[in-house]
Design a protein around this motif. Structure first.
Motif, PDB file in Angstrom:
ATOM      1  N   ASP A   1      50.667  39.180  33.557  1.00 29.39           N
ATOM      2  CA  ASP A   1      49.450  39.025  34.370  1.00 29.39           C
ATOM      3  C   ASP A   1      49.669  39.549  35.781  1.00 29.39           C
ATOM      4  OD1 ASP A   1      47.586  37.978  32.569  1.00 29.39           O
ATOM      5  OD2 ASP A   1      48.204  35.907  32.948  1.00 29.39           O
ATOM      6  N   GLU A   2      50.761  39.150  36.389  1.00 30.01           N
ATOM      7  CA  GLU A   2      51.048  39.581  37.759  1.00 30.01           C
ATOM      8  C   GLU A   2      51.209  41.102  37.824  1.00 30.01           C
ATOM      9  OE1 GLU A   2      54.576  39.056  41.024  1.00 30.01           O
ATOM     10  OE2 GLU A   2      54.020  37.290  39.842  1.00 30.01           O
ATOM     11  N   PHE A   3      51.922  41.673  36.865  1.00 28.72           N
ATOM     12  CA  PHE A   3      52.122  43.114  36.817  1.00 28.72           C
ATOM     13  C   PHE A   3      50.783  43.850  36.718  1.00 28.72           C
ATOM     14  CE2 PHE A   3      52.698  46.947  34.182  1.00 28.72           C
ATOM     15  CZ  PHE A   3      53.524  47.680  35.025  1.00 28.72           C
TER      16      PHE A   3
ATOM     17  N   GLY B   1      43.624  37.464  30.036  1.00 30.62           N
ATOM     18  CA  GLY B   1      44.264  37.482  28.732  1.00 30.62           C
ATOM     19  C   GLY B   1      43.989  36.191  27.991  1.00 30.62           C
ATOM     20  N   GLU B   2      44.127  36.250  26.676  1.00 34.73           N
ATOM     21  CA  GLU B   2      43.915  35.039  25.881  1.00 34.73           C
ATOM     22  C   GLU B   2      44.649  35.122  24.557  1.00 34.73           C
ATOM     23  OE1 GLU B   2      39.833  34.855  23.753  1.00 34.73           O
ATOM     24  OE2 GLU B   2      39.460  35.863  25.674  1.00 34.73           O
ATOM     25  N   GLN B   3      44.935  33.950  24.020  1.00 35.73           N
ATOM     26  CA  GLN B   3      45.593  33.852  22.728  1.00 35.73           C
ATOM     27  C   GLN B   3      44.585  34.131  21.626  1.00 35.73           C
ATOM     28  OE1 GLN B   3      47.805  30.257  22.054  1.00 35.73           O
ATOM     29  NE2 GLN B   3      48.187  30.758  19.906  1.00 35.73           N
TER      30      GLN B   3
ATOM     31  N   TYR C   1      49.091  37.263  21.967  1.00 38.78           N
ATOM     32  CA  TYR C   1      48.409  37.085  23.244  1.00 38.78           C
ATOM     33  C   TYR C   1      47.868  38.455  23.606  1.00 38.78           C
ATOM     34  CZ  TYR C   1      47.256  34.910  27.646  1.00 38.78           C
ATOM     35  OH  TYR C   1      46.559  34.376  28.704  1.00 38.78           O
ATOM     36  N   VAL C   2      46.593  38.513  23.996  1.00 38.72           N
ATOM     37  CA  VAL C   2      45.927  39.789  24.223  1.00 38.72           C
ATOM     38  C   VAL C   2      45.605  39.948  25.710  1.00 38.72           C
ATOM     39  CG1 VAL C   2      43.984  41.270  23.575  1.00 38.72           C
ATOM     40  CG2 VAL C   2      44.885  39.609  21.925  1.00 38.72           C
ATOM     41  N   PHE C   3      46.021  41.100  26.259  1.00 36.84           N
ATOM     42  CA  PHE C   3      45.690  41.496  27.622  1.00 36.84           C
ATOM     43  C   PHE C   3      44.721  42.668  27.533  1.00 36.84           C
ATOM     44  CE2 PHE C   3      49.988  39.808  27.601  1.00 36.84           C
ATOM     45  CZ  PHE C   3      49.964  38.906  28.657  1.00 36.84           C
ATOM     46  N   PHE C   4      43.838  42.805  28.522  1.00 32.17           N
ATOM     47  CA  PHE C   4      42.788  43.817  28.475  1.00 32.17           C
ATOM     48  C   PHE C   4      42.848  44.687  29.728  1.00 32.17           C
ATOM     49  CE2 PHE C   4      41.439  39.836  26.601  1.00 32.17           C
ATOM     50  CZ  PHE C   4      41.031  40.210  25.334  1.00 32.17           C
ATOM     51  N   VAL C   5      42.919  45.999  29.554  1.00 26.40           N
ATOM     52  CA  VAL C   5      42.902  46.917  30.688  1.00 26.40           C
ATOM     53  C   VAL C   5      41.845  47.995  30.459  1.00 26.40           C
ATOM     54  CG1 VAL C   5      45.266  46.490  31.432  1.00 26.40           C
ATOM     55  CG2 VAL C   5      44.847  48.249  29.719  1.00 26.40           C
TER      56      VAL C   5
END
Length: 107
Positions: free
Chosen positions: A30-32, A48-50, A55-59
């Motif tokens: 998250d910080e990155f 992001g969410e489980q 765990y899924v991050f969105f960009v």
């Protein structure tokens, strides 16, 4: 319609769990990603969410190559479990994991 890359990281319980959060790498990622957003490289599309055992991050906010390069940098961060993949999709997708699957890191 906007290009979106989902970064799916497996939620693997560590053999020697740390004191504190079970998955401390989530905060690291998250910080990155927020640092990349502040530098103007991309946009963090959503928190992001489980989703099941990942765990899924969105960009978003950049071209596909730049987003996949950022996803590749995510999986190289300390503590991030092996086996992460990305999905190239768009902001209209009704579910996670739709779109083209890309193995990470991208060469």
């Amino acid at each position: 319609m906007s290009l979106l890359v989902e970064i799916h990281v497996p939620l693997i319980e560590p053999e020697d769990p740390p004191d504190g959060p079970a998955f401390p790498w989530i905060d690291v990622v998250d910080e990155f990603l927020w640092e990349l957003e502040e530098s103007g490289e991309l946009e963090v599309y959503d928190d992001g969410e489980q989703d099941g055992d990942v765990y899924v991050f969105f960009v978003a906010g950049a071209g596909e190559d730049a987003l996949l390069a950022a996803a590749s940098r995510v999986v190289a961060l300390d503590g991030v479990p092996a086996g992460a993949v990305a999905f190239v999709t768009d902001d209209r997708a009704e579910e996670f994991g739709l779109g083209r699957r890309v193995e990470l890191p991208v060469p």
